[in-house]
Motif scaffolding. Structure first.
Motif, mmCIF file in Angstrom:
data_model
loop_
_atom_site.group_PDB
_atom_site.id
_atom_site.type_symbol
_atom_site.label_atom_id
_atom_site.label_comp_id
_atom_site.label_asym_id
_atom_site.label_seq_id
_atom_site.Cartn_x
_atom_site.Cartn_y
_atom_site.Cartn_z
ATOM 1 N N ARG A 205 31.584 44.314 43.968
ATOM 2 C CA ARG A 205 31.498 44.498 42.508
ATOM 3 C C ARG A 205 32.799 45.042 41.944
ATOM 4 O O ARG A 205 33.260 44.626 40.873
ATOM 5 N N LYS A 206 33.405 45.981 42.651
ATOM 6 C CA LYS A 206 34.652 46.579 42.196
ATOM 7 C C LYS A 206 35.779 45.554 42.191
ATOM 8 O O LYS A 206 36.583 45.496 41.249
ATOM 9 N N ILE A 207 35.862 44.735 43.222
ATOM 10 C CA ILE A 207 36.892 43.692 43.282
ATOM 11 C C ILE A 207 36.738 42.725 42.119
ATOM 12 O O ILE A 207 37.718 42.361 41.453
ATOM 13 N N ALA A 208 35.505 42.294 41.871
ATOM 14 C CA ALA A 208 35.253 41.366 40.770
ATOM 15 C C ALA A 208 35.684 41.979 39.438
ATOM 16 O O ALA A 208 36.326 41.318 38.609
ATOM 17 N N ASP A 209 35.352 43.237 39.235
ATOM 18 C CA ASP A 209 35.727 43.914 37.989
ATOM 19 C C ASP A 209 37.240 44.045 37.868
ATOM 20 O O ASP A 209 37.810 43.842 36.777
ATOM 21 N N ASP A 210 37.909 44.371 38.964
ATOM 22 C CA ASP A 210 39.367 44.521 38.932
ATOM 23 C C ASP A 210 40.066 43.204 38.588
ATOM 24 O O ASP A 210 41.038 43.190 37.815
ATOM 25 N N LEU A 211 39.601 42.099 39.177
ATOM 26 C CA LEU A 211 40.222 40.804 38.890
ATOM 27 C C LEU A 211 40.043 40.419 37.420
ATOM 28 O O LEU A 211 40.977 39.923 36.776
ATOM 29 N N GLN A 212 38.858 40.651 36.889
ATOM 30 C CA GLN A 212 38.621 40.369 35.476
ATOM 31 C C GLN A 212 39.511 41.251 34.602
ATOM 32 O O GLN A 212 40.089 40.793 33.606
ATOM 33 N N TRP A 213 39.604 42.515 34.942
ATOM 34 C CA TRP A 213 40.411 43.467 34.178
ATOM 35 C C TRP A 213 41.887 43.068 34.188
ATOM 36 O O TRP A 213 42.584 43.206 33.172
ATOM 37 N N LEU A 214 42.358 42.557 35.310
ATOM 38 C CA LEU A 214 43.760 42.130 35.416
ATOM 39 C C LEU A 214 44.052 40.854 34.624
ATOM 40 O O LEU A 214 45.214 40.530 34.384
ATOM 41 N N GLY A 215 43.018 40.139 34.238
ATOM 42 C CA GLY A 215 43.221 38.896 33.504
ATOM 43 C C GLY A 215 43.429 37.697 34.397
ATOM 44 O O GLY A 215 44.081 36.728 34.008
ATOM 45 N N ILE A 216 42.850 37.743 35.614
ATOM 46 C CA ILE A 216 42.924 36.584 36.514
ATOM 47 C C ILE A 216 41.495 36.199 36.939
ATOM 48 O O ILE A 216 41.128 36.324 38.106
ATOM 49 N N PRO A 217 40.698 35.732 35.996
ATOM 50 C CA PRO A 217 39.305 35.385 36.276
ATOM 51 C C PRO A 217 39.190 34.070 37.035
ATOM 52 O O PRO A 217 40.147 33.312 37.149
ATOM 53 N N TRP A 218 38.011 33.807 37.545
ATOM 54 C CA TRP A 218 37.754 32.593 38.301
ATOM 55 C C TRP A 218 36.901 31.636 37.472
ATOM 56 O O TRP A 218 36.296 32.006 36.466
ATOM 57 N N ASP A 219 36.841 30.390 37.914
ATOM 58 C CA ASP A 219 36.060 29.381 37.203
ATOM 59 C C ASP A 219 34.618 29.316 37.700
ATOM 60 O O ASP A 219 33.708 28.985 36.950
ATOM 61 N N GLU A 220 34.443 29.585 38.974
ATOM 62 C CA GLU A 220 33.090 29.689 39.538
ATOM 63 C C GLU A 220 33.165 30.592 40.753
ATOM 64 O O GLU A 220 34.211 30.725 41.380
ATOM 65 N N GLY A 221 32.038 31.223 41.063
ATOM 66 C CA GLY A 221 32.076 32.056 42.251
ATOM 67 C C GLY A 221 31.068 33.175 42.257
ATOM 68 O O GLY A 221 30.081 33.168 41.520
ATOM 69 N N TRP A 222 31.368 34.162 43.086
ATOM 70 C CA TRP A 222 30.413 35.216 43.408
ATOM 71 C C TRP A 222 30.098 36.111 42.218
ATOM 72 O O TRP A 222 30.962 36.475 41.422
ATOM 73 N N SER A 223 28.841 36.448 42.123
ATOM 74 C CA SER A 223 28.353 37.564 41.327
ATOM 75 C C SER A 223 27.047 37.975 41.986
ATOM 76 O O SER A 223 26.555 37.294 42.898
ATOM 77 N N GLU A 224 26.477 39.050 41.545
ATOM 78 C CA GLU A 224 25.212 39.473 42.149
ATOM 79 C C GLU A 224 24.097 38.476 41.860
ATOM 80 O O GLU A 224 23.095 38.449 42.579
ATOM 81 N N ASP A 225 24.302 37.638 40.852
ATOM 82 C CA ASP A 225 23.342 36.566 40.564
ATOM 83 C C ASP A 225 23.681 35.271 41.287
ATOM 84 O O ASP A 225 22.898 34.318 41.252
ATOM 85 N N LEU B 98 39.428 27.442 40.103
ATOM 86 C CA LEU B 98 39.503 28.493 41.113
ATOM 87 C C LEU B 98 38.116 29.035 41.438
ATOM 88 O O LEU B 98 37.322 29.325 40.548
ATOM 89 N N ILE B 99 37.850 29.166 42.743
ATOM 90 C CA ILE B 99 36.579 29.705 43.240
ATOM 91 C C ILE B 99 36.810 31.116 43.781
ATOM 92 O O ILE B 99 37.781 31.376 44.492
ATOM 93 N N PHE B 100 35.906 32.016 43.440
ATOM 94 C CA PHE B 100 35.934 33.392 43.928
ATOM 95 C C PHE B 100 34.862 33.528 45.004
ATOM 96 O O PHE B 100 33.676 33.407 44.734
ATOM 97 N N ARG B 101 35.294 33.749 46.234
ATOM 98 C CA ARG B 101 34.381 33.822 47.382
ATOM 99 C C ARG B 101 34.500 35.191 48.041
ATOM 100 O O ARG B 101 35.592 35.736 48.170
#
Length: 314
Positions: A56-76, A38-41
């Motif tokens: 940033r908030k969306i990324a944190d919420d998805l991680q918190w929910l336990g539905i992380p991605w395999d590759e994708g967006w971050s500030e880096d 899964l890609i997070f775009r």
């Protein structure tokens, strides 16, 4: 056989609401049930509404929910945001120009400005009588000398596009019924239909799971990806969560947000309640997304939109 690659691609124009969470969960479950990646775009074409703090908030919420991605967006990893992919859109636009598939459009500014975002229900209009397609060079020059800055539209053919939606079955639509559509706005920003098509093609997306409000965009994207020399992904559209008055959940209306949910519920409670209303489980008992994978099947998901009542969650 090529590994399945899915994606979730939220727009950072606000905090996630419960409808966004439902779509993200379904995309994640579909991908993981097929042992895919899964890609997070981030779809941030609309510079006026999209903000990095929301991403940033969306990324944190998805991680918190336990539905992380395999590759994708971050500030880096900004290359997974549309705002960092303009060069790819430039290349696609020039390719379509060489194929004589685009023309300048001088229609109303309000209509052109809405093109950057995915269309909401009721916002898709027919442009099959746009006279700009037939303007002479002299007429175009006169408009531009008068200060008109054009958007750019695709010349849509009289062609039926058919595809098998993995949830709703066979869908057929004549592209000319929707008319020519904008791929670059008059301010130079690329429009949703071009950007999402280029992104799905260049990222190797093989399955797109999203709300059924985008069913009408799918024939356009299938045709556009094909014209660009790519292979369109499979599509699976899901029912929408709607308010009691049948309105689609939306950030613009301030519908139940992750901020409110995180103040009251644990991740397993949110996932369990969503699983219950989506039909994946018989109850709404707390459960992790990982535990849902083996229970997931599109046969369990209803086709009709699902009425959501805030009062039952708060």
């Amino acid at each position: 056989m090529k590994k399945n690659t899915g994606r979730y691609a939220p727009s950072p124009s606000g905090v996630m609401h419960v409808g966004n969470i439902s779509s993200s969960l379904l995309a994640w479950l579909d991908c993981k049930s097929l042992e895919g990646s899964l890609i997070f775009r981030i779809e941030d074409l609309d510079r006026d509404r999209c903000k990095s703090e929301y991403a940033r908030k969306i990324a944190d919420d998805l991680q918190w929910l336990g539905i992380p991605w395999d590759e994708g967006w971050s500030e880096d990893r900004p290359e997974y945001a549309q705002s960092s992919r303009t060069m790819l859109y430039d290349e696609a636009f020039c390719f379509l120009q060489r194929k004589n598939l685009v023309y300048p459009c001088y229609c109303s500014r309000s209509r052109r400005l809405s093109a950057a975002s995915a269309p909401h229900p009721g916002e898709q209009t027919s442009d099959n009588s746009c006279r700009c397609r037939y303007l002479s060079l002299t007429e175009r020059s006169a408009l531009e000398n008068a200060g008109k800055r054009p958007a750019w539209k695709l010349k849509v053919p009289d062609k039926v596009i058919s595809f098998n939606d993995l949830h709703y079955g066979k869908i057929s639509e004549n592209l000319s019924d929707g008319g020519d559509f904008i791929i670059r706005r008059s301010d130079g920003l690329y429009a949703y239909q071009l950007a999402v098509s280029v992104d799905d093609m260049t990222m190797g997306i093989t399955r797109v799971v999203r709300g059924r409000d985008l069913l009408n965009s799918t024939p356009k994207q299938i045709w556009l990806i094909s014209e660009l020399g790519g292979t369109p992904p499979e599509y699976c559209h899901a029912p929408l969560l709607v308010s009691e008055d049948r309105r689609k959940m939306s950030k613009r209306y301030g519908d139940l947000s992750m901020e409110a949910l995180r103040e009251r519920l644990e991740p397993e409670e949110i996932v369990g309640r969503l699983a219950g209303i989506l039909g994946i489980t018989e109850s709404s008992s707390p459960i992790t997304a990982e535990e849902l994978v083996e229970r997931f099947s599109w046969d369990k998901i209803p086709e009709d939109d699902i009425i959501f009542k805030d009062s039952e969650w708060l």
